[in-house]
Design an enzyme around this catalytic site. Structure first.
Site, PDB file in Angstrom:
ATOM      1  N   ARG A  68       0.865  -1.095  -0.098  1.00  0.00           N
ATOM      2  CA  ARG A  68      -0.072   0.055  -0.072  1.00  0.00           C
ATOM      3  C   ARG A  68       0.934   1.388  -0.055  1.00  0.00           C
ATOM      4  O   ARG A  68       1.889   1.253   0.715  1.00  0.00           O
ATOM      5  CB  ARG A  68      -0.864  -0.051   1.091  1.00  0.00           C
ATOM      6  CG  ARG A  68      -2.026  -0.837   1.194  1.00  0.00           C
ATOM      7  CD  ARG A  68      -2.898  -0.781   2.442  1.00  0.00           C
ATOM      8  NE  ARG A  68      -2.278  -0.747   3.679  1.00  0.00           N
ATOM      9  CZ  ARG A  68      -1.874   0.424   4.502  1.00  0.00           C
ATOM     10  NH1 ARG A  68      -2.402   1.500   3.958  1.00  0.00           N
ATOM     11  NH2 ARG A  68      -1.241   0.306   5.567  1.00  0.00           N
ATOM     12  N   LYS A  96      -8.370  -2.286   0.470  1.00  0.00           N
ATOM     13  CA  LYS A  96      -8.558  -1.599   1.719  1.00  0.00           C
ATOM     14  C   LYS A  96      -9.301  -0.242   1.053  1.00  0.00           C
ATOM     15  O   LYS A  96      -9.885   0.585   2.278  1.00  0.00           O
ATOM     16  CB  LYS A  96      -7.082  -1.099   1.823  1.00  0.00           C
ATOM     17  CG  LYS A  96      -6.330  -2.275   2.538  1.00  0.00           C
ATOM     18  CD  LYS A  96      -6.995  -3.028   3.561  1.00  0.00           C
ATOM     19  CE  LYS A  96      -6.296  -4.075   4.643  1.00  0.00           C
ATOM     20  NZ  LYS A  96      -7.089  -4.797   5.366  1.00  0.00           N
ATOM     21  N   HIS A 112     -10.767  -4.515  11.726  1.00  0.00           N
ATOM     22  CA  HIS A 112      -9.783  -5.132  11.087  1.00  0.00           C
ATOM     23  C   HIS A 112      -9.534  -6.603  12.117  1.00  0.00           C
ATOM     24  O   HIS A 112      -8.647  -6.131  12.948  1.00  0.00           O
ATOM     25  CB  HIS A 112      -8.783  -4.125  10.993  1.00  0.00           C
ATOM     26  CG  HIS A 112      -7.566  -4.708  10.260  1.00  0.00           C
ATOM     27  ND1 HIS A 112      -6.286  -4.406  10.443  1.00  0.00           N
ATOM     28  CD2 HIS A 112      -7.619  -5.583   9.279  1.00  0.00           C
ATOM     29  CE1 HIS A 112      -5.295  -4.987   9.567  1.00  0.00           C
ATOM     30  NE2 HIS A 112      -6.269  -5.840   8.792  1.00  0.00           N
ATOM     31  N   SER A 160      -0.144  -6.877  11.508  1.00  0.00           N
ATOM     32  CA  SER A 160       0.350  -7.854  10.769  1.00  0.00           C
ATOM     33  C   SER A 160       1.631  -8.633  11.506  1.00  0.00           C
ATOM     34  O   SER A 160       2.418  -7.897  12.350  1.00  0.00           O
ATOM     35  CB  SER A 160       1.036  -6.992   9.533  1.00  0.00           C
ATOM     36  OG  SER A 160       1.756  -8.172   8.760  1.00  0.00           O
ATOM     37  N   LYS A 197      -2.872 -13.279  13.508  1.00  0.00           N
ATOM     38  CA  LYS A 197      -4.358 -13.348  13.312  1.00  0.00           C
ATOM     39  C   LYS A 197      -5.060 -13.824  12.498  1.00  0.00           C
ATOM     40  O   LYS A 197      -5.986 -14.677  12.632  1.00  0.00           O
ATOM     41  CB  LYS A 197      -4.829 -11.659  12.647  1.00  0.00           C
ATOM     42  CG  LYS A 197      -6.217 -11.346  12.557  1.00  0.00           C
ATOM     43  CD  LYS A 197      -6.342  -9.870  12.349  1.00  0.00           C
ATOM     44  CE  LYS A 197      -5.670  -9.218  11.361  1.00  0.00           C
ATOM     45  NZ  LYS A 197      -5.808  -9.454  10.048  1.00  0.00           N
ATOM     46  N   THR A 198      -4.491 -14.497  11.301  1.00  0.00           N
ATOM     47  CA  THR A 198      -5.022 -15.313  10.199  1.00  0.00           C
ATOM     48  C   THR A 198      -4.593 -16.821  10.747  1.00  0.00           C
ATOM     49  O   THR A 198      -5.476 -17.460  10.796  1.00  0.00           O
ATOM     50  CB  THR A 198      -4.205 -15.156   8.975  1.00  0.00           C
ATOM     51  OG1 THR A 198      -4.734 -13.765   8.334  1.00  0.00           O
ATOM     52  CG2 THR A 198      -4.828 -16.180   8.007  1.00  0.00           C
ATOM     53  N   ASP A 227      -9.991 -11.050   7.865  1.00  0.00           N
ATOM     54  CA  ASP A 227      -9.515  -9.794   7.823  1.00  0.00           C
ATOM     55  C   ASP A 227     -10.414  -8.621   8.228  1.00  0.00           C
ATOM     56  O   ASP A 227     -10.202  -7.687   9.098  1.00  0.00           O
ATOM     57  CB  ASP A 227      -8.845  -9.407   6.570  1.00  0.00           C
ATOM     58  CG  ASP A 227      -7.977  -8.248   6.539  1.00  0.00           C
ATOM     59  OD1 ASP A 227      -7.086  -8.184   7.574  1.00  0.00           O
ATOM     60  OD2 ASP A 227      -7.868  -7.617   5.578  1.00  0.00           O
ATOM     61  N   ARG A 265       1.606 -12.217  -1.722  1.00  0.00           N
ATOM     62  CA  ARG A 265       0.182 -12.390  -1.469  1.00  0.00           C
ATOM     63  C   ARG A 265      -0.712 -13.501  -2.269  1.00  0.00           C
ATOM     64  O   ARG A 265      -0.163 -13.670  -3.383  1.00  0.00           O
ATOM     65  CB  ARG A 265      -0.702 -11.028  -1.417  1.00  0.00           C
ATOM     66  CG  ARG A 265      -0.227  -9.916  -0.787  1.00  0.00           C
ATOM     67  CD  ARG A 265      -0.988 -10.045   0.681  1.00  0.00           C
ATOM     68  NE  ARG A 265      -0.499  -9.093   1.679  1.00  0.00           N
ATOM     69  CZ  ARG A 265      -1.191  -8.762   2.724  1.00  0.00           C
ATOM     70  NH1 ARG A 265      -2.241  -9.541   3.300  1.00  0.00           N
ATOM     71  NH2 ARG A 265      -0.847  -7.810   3.500  1.00  0.00           N
TER      72      ARG A 265
END
Length: 534
Positions: A61, A202, A221, A239, A243-244, A258, A323
């Site tokens: 980003r 995003k 988020h 990040s 989390k994932t 997400d 990704r």
């Protein structure tokens, strides 16, 4: 203008000023978008069927190139500053017109889709791209309407992405040739100068973060999963905090990895797909996500591939931020509705590279609001240029500051209200270091983190006797099945107790300094729950 595709909306592109483009590819399926992307030289096919695209110099980003138009309908609601930078509406309109002129005679791809699994609040969004692979990305990431809905689909917001068009900062009021601009009055986002697909995702998230609080819905988020009994859990985390990974639990159904909303009725996924980091992804450690890299329909971004189509997920020559974008149903235990009831547990994940925070601690509602507003984790030495040898404390309010148009207190108040109304247990989980700082201690074993999380989620940890951490005031469980007792209090894991105390005091001071920006916006109870300066 030639229009191609199975489902052209009666709400045509003339509504977006694009009546002079070349061919328009409407709501094409994955196979057709593959064909177009490969024919146009945008992407290549891997040996197992994934589509592999490179984004050039922009592999993440462009946060500093994101602006919001300052206009009467929204300007009083925006948290203006470093994150949400203002742009004059005249500059937006000028850039938009030049983008439309740039597209005259050029082909475009359109995906009409929904953001939000809750049919009562979902947002109809039109994604218009000049590249076929970006359109496949949008198709993967958002929720597909039924065929019957596409014929009369009318978007509430439009995202127009044209990587080949670059801004002129001296004329257009941007920082560079890259721009990600939102105008809430025109219900339009325009993106140029970058091929990084995450800007599309995003941008839609930021739109929802602006719109939903007015409906008393908390945009988050976070990842969400749910047990067979229907108990959902929310996982906040920046990040690198897990989390994932931690929400991908074979014993619980994945709602999403997400972005979610929390309404009075429960939680719901904003998306229909996942956008997972895949650098050094292991078939053994994360088999479900790994399997998506070998499937037709997955878009791999900046992943290294040889001339025979063989992938090398360990190669970071293009970026560390490789990704995979894929439909959520590629994950075997994913929900087919994207909806679950109100959560019983909220987990806030941090990777504390200072080795100070406990592996798990129970938060009061006020502490939960404090840590939500703080959004703490720590970057590691050597991971970014200029970090030096010491970890760097990182605070991203609401665990997603770059995507929050409103003041963080708006989101924190919604969180506090929902925690109180539904009697939710809140936990702070440190997936980072123990026994010392990064370089001296070691990473918290994932088996211990999972055991602690399982005990929190099944309710057994909520009744365990606790002790109070003297620095942060956190309630630390004294025992948990399957976890060595001596790691529960982090001070016990340090050989040099004085060094621990010094590092803990240092981190407390960093928390306090960061939170000063919020003290005028929260109740005394939240301020009193904060760690105290030593």
């Amino acid at each position: 203008m030639e229009e191609i595709g199975p489902h052209k909306s009666s709400y045509g592109l003339d509504n977006q000023g694009l009546e002079q483009v070349g061919k328009v590819y409407w709501n094409m399926p994955a196979s057709a978008l593959y064909e177009q992307a490969i024919q146009r030289g945008e992407a290549n096919l891997s040996e197992h069927g994934a589509l592999v695209a490179l984004t050039g110099q922009h592999t993440g980003r462009s946060a500093n190139d994101k602006f919001i138009v300052q206009e009467p309908s929204s300007q009083d609601n925006i948290w203006w500053g470093k994150v949400n930078k203002p742009l004059e509406q005249a500059h937006f309109e000028g850039l938009h017109k030049k983008m439309i002129d740039h597209l005259k005679g050029r082909d475009v791809f359109v995906q009409d889709c929904y953001a939000g699994a809750d049919s009562g609040t979902r947002l109809p969004v039109r994604i218009i791209t000049e590249c076929a692979w970006h359109n496949l990305f949008a198709r993967n990431m958002f929720i597909q309407p039924d065929d019957s809905e596409l014929d009369t689909f009318e978007p509430e917001f439009t995202v127009l992405q044209v990587p080949s068009y670059q801004a002129d900062p001296a004329v257009d009021g941007t920082r560079s040739e890259v721009f990600v601009l939102a105008d809430f009055s025109k219900k339009l986002v325009i993106i140029g100068g970058t091929s990084y697909a995450g800007e599309i995702k995003k941008s839609v998230f930021s739109i929802l973060n602006y719109l939903l609080p007015e409906k008393s819905i908390l945009p988050m988020h976070c990842s969400v999963n749910v047990s067979e009994a229907g108990d959902s859990a929310i996982f906040f985390g920046l990040s690198g905090t897990g989390k994932t990974t931690l929400s991908a639990d074979a014993s619980r159904m994945l709602i999403g990895d997400d972005e979610h909303g929390w309404s009075d009725d429960g939680v719901f996924n904003f998306e229909g797909g996942c956008y997972a980091k895949v650098i050094r992804l292991s078939r053994e450690a994360e088999p479900e996500i790994y399997a998506t890299t070998e499937r037709f329909g997955t878009v791999l971004e900046n992943v290294v591939m040889d001339h025979k189509g063989r992938l090398d997920l360990d190669d970071n020559r293009h970026t560390e931020n490789t990704r995979a974008s894929y439909p959520i149903h590629f994950i075997p235990n994913a929900s087919d509705t994207g909806i679950a009831g109100n959560p019983k547990n909220v987990i806030m994940l941090t990777a504390d590279a200072f080795g100070v925070l406990p592996p798990i601690s129970k938060l009061t509602p006020e502490q939960a609001m404090y840590h939500f507003l703080s959004g703490y984790t720590a970057k590691l030495a050597g991971t970014e240029k200029g970090l030096g040898n010491e970890p760097q404390a990182t605070f991203s309010t609401c665990f997603g500051a770059p995507f929050m148009p409103r003041h963080p207190s708006v989101y924190a108040k919604l969180l506090g209200d929902k925690i109180a109304r539904h009697g939710v247990n809140c936990w702070l989980v440190n997936t980072g270091w123990t026994g010392g700082v990064y370089g001296t201690g070691h990473r918290m074993p994932i088996a211990h983190t999972r055991a602690l999380l399982n005990a929190a989620l099944d309710g057994s940890l909520a009744t365990v006797e606790t002790e109070k951490d003297p620095f942060f005031g956190l309630a630390i469980p004294k025992s948990c099945d399957g976890v060595p007792t001596d790691i529960l209090n982090p001070r016990n894991t340090w050989a040099d107790k004085d060094a621990y105390d010094a590092k803990a005091k240092d981190l407390v001071n960093r928390f306090i300094e960061n939170f000063e920006q919020f003290t005028d916006y929260v109740d005394d109870e939240v301020i009193n729950s904060a760690p105290k300066r030593a």
